[in-house]
Design a protein around this motif. Sequence first.
Motif, mmCIF file in Angstrom:
data_model
loop_
_atom_site.group_PDB
_atom_site.id
_atom_site.type_symbol
_atom_site.label_atom_id
_atom_site.label_comp_id
_atom_site.label_asym_id
_atom_site.label_seq_id
_atom_site.Cartn_x
_atom_site.Cartn_y
_atom_site.Cartn_z
ATOM 1 N N ARG A 99 -51.547 27.552 61.751
ATOM 2 C CA ARG A 99 -51.778 29.122 62.402
ATOM 3 C C ARG A 99 -50.657 29.280 62.777
ATOM 4 O O ARG A 99 -50.485 30.915 62.705
ATOM 5 C CB ARG A 99 -52.762 28.354 63.341
ATOM 6 N N ASP A 100 -49.366 28.721 63.267
ATOM 7 C CA ASP A 100 -48.065 28.883 63.970
ATOM 8 C C ASP A 100 -47.260 29.557 63.004
ATOM 9 O O ASP A 100 -47.105 30.901 63.128
ATOM 10 C CB ASP A 100 -47.436 27.745 64.468
ATOM 11 N N PHE A 101 -47.472 29.020 61.660
ATOM 12 C CA PHE A 101 -46.794 29.039 60.382
ATOM 13 C C PHE A 101 -46.736 30.610 60.311
ATOM 14 O O PHE A 101 -46.351 31.029 59.928
ATOM 15 C CB PHE A 101 -46.330 29.097 59.361
ATOM 16 N N VAL A 102 -48.272 30.405 60.407
ATOM 17 C CA VAL A 102 -49.330 32.143 59.518
ATOM 18 C C VAL A 102 -48.581 32.812 60.363
ATOM 19 O O VAL A 102 -48.510 34.488 59.849
ATOM 20 C CB VAL A 102 -50.259 32.098 59.169
ATOM 21 N N GLU A 103 -48.997 33.164 61.612
ATOM 22 C CA GLU A 103 -49.026 34.367 62.536
ATOM 23 C C GLU A 103 -47.367 34.280 62.865
ATOM 24 O O GLU A 103 -47.422 35.328 63.581
ATOM 25 C CB GLU A 103 -49.905 34.043 64.096
ATOM 26 N N GLY A 104 -46.244 33.393 62.535
ATOM 27 C CA GLY A 104 -44.805 33.932 62.826
ATOM 28 C C GLY A 104 -44.357 34.072 61.783
ATOM 29 O O GLY A 104 -44.521 35.056 60.675
ATOM 30 N N ALA A 109 -43.180 38.064 57.282
ATOM 31 C CA ALA A 109 -41.823 38.292 56.040
ATOM 32 C C ALA A 109 -42.300 38.720 55.257
ATOM 33 O O ALA A 109 -42.350 39.961 53.776
ATOM 34 C CB ALA A 109 -41.715 37.111 55.210
ATOM 35 N N HIS A 110 -44.233 38.638 54.996
ATOM 36 C CA HIS A 110 -44.848 39.377 53.705
ATOM 37 C C HIS A 110 -45.893 40.172 54.367
ATOM 38 O O HIS A 110 -46.806 40.712 54.679
ATOM 39 C CB HIS A 110 -45.973 37.409 53.678
ATOM 40 N N PHE A 111 -46.964 39.347 55.434
ATOM 41 C CA PHE A 111 -48.418 40.061 55.707
ATOM 42 C C PHE A 111 -47.775 41.486 56.199
ATOM 43 O O PHE A 111 -49.258 42.796 56.377
ATOM 44 C CB PHE A 111 -49.675 39.235 57.112
ATOM 45 N N ASP A 112 -46.982 41.399 56.918
ATOM 46 C CA ASP A 112 -46.773 42.663 57.866
ATOM 47 C C ASP A 112 -46.499 43.768 56.983
ATOM 48 O O ASP A 112 -46.637 45.236 56.835
ATOM 49 C CB ASP A 112 -45.743 42.728 59.037
ATOM 50 N N ILE A 168 -54.814 33.558 48.334
ATOM 51 C CA ILE A 168 -53.787 33.886 49.597
ATOM 52 C C ILE A 168 -52.816 32.053 50.367
ATOM 53 O O ILE A 168 -51.563 32.619 50.124
ATOM 54 C CB ILE A 168 -55.184 34.041 50.284
ATOM 55 N N LEU A 169 -54.229 31.381 49.902
ATOM 56 C CA LEU A 169 -53.411 29.489 50.840
ATOM 57 C C LEU A 169 -52.561 29.132 50.032
ATOM 58 O O LEU A 169 -50.813 28.667 50.635
ATOM 59 C CB LEU A 169 -54.633 29.152 50.358
ATOM 60 N N GLN A 170 -52.533 29.638 48.478
ATOM 61 C CA GLN A 170 -51.514 29.448 47.146
ATOM 62 C C GLN A 170 -49.624 30.253 48.054
ATOM 63 O O GLN A 170 -49.047 29.433 48.424
ATOM 64 C CB GLN A 170 -51.055 29.395 46.140
ATOM 65 N N GLN A 171 -50.062 31.423 48.100
ATOM 66 C CA GLN A 171 -48.476 32.513 48.934
ATOM 67 C C GLN A 171 -48.348 31.568 49.670
ATOM 68 O O GLN A 171 -47.009 31.872 49.882
ATOM 69 C CB GLN A 171 -49.005 33.501 48.210
ATOM 70 N N ILE A 172 -49.033 31.776 50.853
ATOM 71 C CA ILE A 172 -49.038 31.130 52.290
ATOM 72 C C ILE A 172 -48.007 29.811 52.427
ATOM 73 O O ILE A 172 -46.649 29.341 52.549
ATOM 74 C CB ILE A 172 -49.537 30.672 53.167
ATOM 75 N N PHE A 175 -44.451 29.825 50.491
ATOM 76 C CA PHE A 175 -43.335 30.171 51.244
ATOM 77 C C PHE A 175 -42.761 29.092 52.180
ATOM 78 O O PHE A 175 -42.264 29.631 52.548
ATOM 79 C CB PHE A 175 -44.422 31.154 52.552
ATOM 80 N N ALA A 176 -44.259 28.229 53.101
ATOM 81 C CA ALA A 176 -43.882 27.049 53.598
ATOM 82 C C ALA A 176 -42.384 26.260 52.702
ATOM 83 O O ALA A 176 -41.638 26.149 53.439
ATOM 84 C CB ALA A 176 -44.407 26.554 54.133
ATOM 85 N N ILE A 177 -42.776 25.617 51.786
ATOM 86 C CA ILE A 177 -41.660 25.664 50.529
ATOM 87 C C ILE A 177 -40.589 26.453 50.528
ATOM 88 O O ILE A 177 -39.638 25.032 51.122
ATOM 89 C CB ILE A 177 -42.067 25.668 49.343
ATOM 90 N N ALA A 178 -40.232 27.016 50.343
ATOM 91 C CA ALA A 178 -39.177 28.028 50.350
ATOM 92 C C ALA A 178 -37.982 27.888 52.228
ATOM 93 O O ALA A 178 -37.565 28.486 51.951
ATOM 94 C CB ALA A 178 -39.300 29.651 50.163
ATOM 95 N N CYS A 179 -39.039 27.900 53.013
ATOM 96 C CA CYS A 179 -38.717 27.706 54.513
ATOM 97 C C CYS A 179 -38.471 26.100 54.250
ATOM 98 O O CYS A 179 -37.814 26.191 55.558
ATOM 99 C CB CYS A 179 -39.733 28.058 55.357
#
Length: 383
Positions: A99-104, A109-112, A168-172, A175-179
Motif C-alpha cells: 500500500r505504501d508503494f502504491v500510494e508513493g 510515476a504512473h497513476f498521477d 493493474i496489479l501486474q503493472q504495479i 514497476f516494483a521490479i524496475a525499482c
Amino acid sequence: MAGKERRRLTDPAIARLRPREREYTMWDSAVTGLGVRVRPAGGKSYVLLQQSPSRSGRVSLGPVSSKGIDEVRRECHARRACPEPEEPDEPKEKVPLFRDFVEGPWKEAHFDRYKPSTRKCTRIFLTGQILPAFGSKPLDGIAPAHVRRWFDAYSRTSPGGANRTLDILQQIMNFAIACGYIETNPTRGVKRNRRTPLTRFLSRDEIGRLHGVLDEHPERGAESLKQADIIRLLLLTGCRKGEIVGLRWSEIHGDVLMLGDSKTGPRKVPLNSQARHILDRQPRDGSEFVFPSPRDPSRPRSDHLRLWHRVRREAGIEDVRLHDLRHTHASHAVMNGVPVPVVSRMLGHSDVRMTLRYAHLGDRDIEQAAERVGQAIGKIMDI
C-alpha cells in the motif's frame, strides 16, 4: 548446518530454484555458511553466515543476478581470511508495504499521469480489490499462490473485472521490479478468464428499424431530439460515447472533428455529410458543449442512456450495447470495401489488430461474397 537443505551450488542449479509458500535458503556444500535465499515472490540473493568474536550474523552478498557462484565463493574466502572487526548483522532490506508503494512511488510515476477517467476506474479497482488483498504485505511477500487465490475468488463473481484488476496489479509489480524491490512478478503464470468475443453489430435491417424509432422521438420534445442525435452520431462517426457526449464546439472544424482528448490522445475524425448535417442543426445556446446538460450548461449531458434503453427495446435490438454502434460503423465500412488500415485510422486505433476485432461480417454478406466468387470461377471453368 544439520537439518538444512544443502547441495553443491552451481549457476544452473541456482537458476532452477523455485519459490515456495515460505522463504527458504539452499545452502552450499562447498563453502560452509554460504547459501542462496529464495523469497516467495521469486527473488534470490546470496547470504553468508559470518562468525565474529562477539557475535554472529547473516550477511547479504547481493542478488544472484549480479554475480556467479564462483565469484561469491572467492568473496567468502576473502572475508574469512581478512575478517572485519565486529562484523555487523545482515542489514535488513527496506522493502515497502504494497500500500505504501502504491500510494508513493507508483502513484507518482504512473497513476498521477493517467487521464481523469482512467484514474477514476483504476481507483475503484485499487480500493475495492487490490489494496484489501495485498496492501498490508511487503512487496517481496506477495507470492504467486496469493495472487492465484485472490484471482480465482474474484473471478467467480466478476470474470471481466478480475482480468482488468489483474492487469493493474501486474503493472504495479512490474514497476516494483524496475525499482529493485523484487526480481519476478508474482502475477506471472496466472491465466486470465476467457471471454466470449463480442461480435454484435447492427444489420442493414436493424439500422433501418433503429432509424425509424429515432425519427419518432423528436415529437416527444427537444431533449429527446438531442439524445436521438447523439445516438445517430455514434453510428455515423464510429466515435466513442465520451467523444460525442463531451464534444465541444471548438473541436468542430468544417468537415473534421479535432478531438483534443480521446482515449488514444488527440485525433482527427472526418465527418460525412450526414454527420455534418446533424451537427449543423444543433442550437448554440452559449455552452462550450454541443450537447450540454439541461441542468448545468457548463457540463456535458449525461442522460443519453435513458433514451437508448427505450429505443433499442422499441426497435427489437435489446441485446445491442451503445458501444456496438462503433462496431457497426467499422463493420459496414469493411463490407463496403474500405481497407482495414483505413478503418483503423477512422476509429483512432493505434494497432490494426484492435480494428480487426470490430470489423465483423454478417452471414448474408459472406454468402453473397461466396456466390460472387463461385460465379467468377464458374465462368472460367465453363460450368
